[in-house]
Design an enzyme around this catalytic site. Sequence first.
Site, PDB file in Angstrom:
ATOM      1  N   ASP A   1      -1.511  -7.951 -27.255  1.00  0.00           N
ATOM      2  CA  ASP A   1      -1.097  -7.447 -25.953  1.00  0.00           C
ATOM      3  C   ASP A   1      -1.897  -8.095 -24.830  1.00  0.00           C
ATOM      4  OD1 ASP A   1       0.457  -5.453 -24.395  1.00  0.00           O
ATOM      5  OD2 ASP A   1      -1.511  -4.569 -24.010  1.00  0.00           O
TER       6      ASP A   1
ATOM      7  N   GLU B   1       0.916 -12.473 -26.196  1.00  0.00           N
ATOM      8  CA  GLU B   1       1.680 -12.086 -25.018  1.00  0.00           C
ATOM      9  C   GLU B   1       0.868 -12.550 -23.818  1.00  0.00           C
ATOM     10  OE1 GLU B   1       3.341  -8.229 -22.523  1.00  0.00           O
ATOM     11  OE2 GLU B   1       1.349  -8.258 -23.426  1.00  0.00           O
TER      12      GLU B   1
END
Length: 573
Positions: free
Chosen positions: A215, A286
């Site tokens: 993330d 990401e």
Amino acid sequence: MTPHAPESHDAPWWRHAVIYQVYPRSFADADGDGVGDLPGITSRLPYLADLGVDAIWINPFYVSPMADAGYDVADYRDIDPLFGSLADADTLLERAHELGIRVLIDLVPNHTSDEHVWFQAALDAGPGSAERERYLFREGRGEDGAEPPNNWKSIFGGRAWSRVTEADGSPGQWYLHLFDDKQPDLNWEHPEVIEEFHSILRFWLDRGVDGFRVDVAHSLVKDPELPDWDERAVMAGAAEAEAIHANLGPMWDQEGVHEIYRGWRKVLDSYNPDGDPTQDRILCAEAWLPTQRRTMRYVRPDEMHQAFNFHFLETAWRPTDLREIIDASLEAADEVGAPTTWVLSNHDVVRHASRLGLPIGARRPNGIGREDDQPNAVLGLQRARAATALMLALPGSAYLYNGEELGLPDHTALPDDVRQDPAYLRTKDTDEVETGRDGCRVPVPWEAAAPSYGFGPGEHTWLPQPEIYGALALDRQDGVSGSTLELYRAMLRLRREHDLGVGGLTWLTELGGVEVGEQVLAFVNARQDGTPLTVVTNLGDEPVALPEDAEILLASGRLEDGRLPQDTTAWLG
């Protein structure tokens, strides 16, 4: 022109895999509480095997107070009871591997929950303690430290600092949270933080996971001076994308992140000492960055394996724009020897069946509300099918988002009182209100006539489903020729049969001796040995004649007297 040469048929699995994103709250509910769970996912794994995916990526399922749908982690080594138990996770992994499906899980390293044992210890220990050094605590500015340490703004609205009350009841230090105030940022300059995440990686690798989606991978390290920055620290692609592209700011893409991921790569590689490519455990970043070349720095040979190609996701439905980003993506990836990944939808953006129903070139919203201009549903689905057929024919790895194979749109008429995204909750009473991401996270429909459209045994779902989901339910499309589900099944089958993920790409200037117009994309994907596949996408107003001798393997929509209509993609043998 050949921007990308073919790879070997035996290339590592992750260089060409199709990976299916499972948003656990919204995939399948086994216990009837209205929220999806791990047993629900396990029950639907045969469906995913039949669909033809190589792996799944599961969004966070860790213990969490759910201030940000699980991206506020209180315990990285256990499952939140909302989703099940560690035993359920083990069962899911075992069943997935039996079916030939690899499993990636989400890892959230930028911040923890404020209920994490480390943060609670930091609050108890007070200023100057070793416990506070694990986070970014600072003294305030101004009289009595009443002003935050700098002017940074949260991605979710408001300022990026919150002040704590010390044990004696006095106003105390401030802590940084680029996201919600219940998500304090970790201090990645601290060796205990580095070692803790190595340990977390090993914990899940020991249980059998095949990799991690990381993330906001570009956000861990901040400029140590924590200088003022007048822009809002948004993720690229949000309303203020232009600003973030022009100036990333001191909280993004700092050089120190790369050393962190080199350490992670060593941990993962240690689980495959013989270097067997079938046993590779992988990392996917990401990272929302201004260019593909900048993104590809995260996938150099000793760092991560993949990084999401958000530039492709954000590209307008225009032939010139699409060709430019495909070329740029393949070129940048080839420079570092990495595969390109392709993606059109995920849990943070408007689903592409809705997004592509908006006017071409319109600002891409982070959500669509009932008062906003509504997308053209028919046009959006037609373009979404064509875009996916284009994407799945490109070399590299591809990511699908749960429900896109059913053609699901966003829920664009959610009542405000059911919204749960902190981006909405933190801005709803301000001049910068954000609709938020709830519309793309609505539970998946499985059976049109069942309670909650088959999502679970009960009528209730954690977010309400729109009525259109009944018509799009799995049982309404299963076995139906021309349905979006059957199109996806055919594309994944042919992609594997033709080794498209490891093929080489060459653009075509003519089809059957006829020059390709400016509104048409046409290319050949050819593997090292075998029959090449020709892909044609018509983005113009007029139907396009296909070569008379071509074998039409599939088309994203109906042909018109053998001609390819507008907003349609065909694969030709």
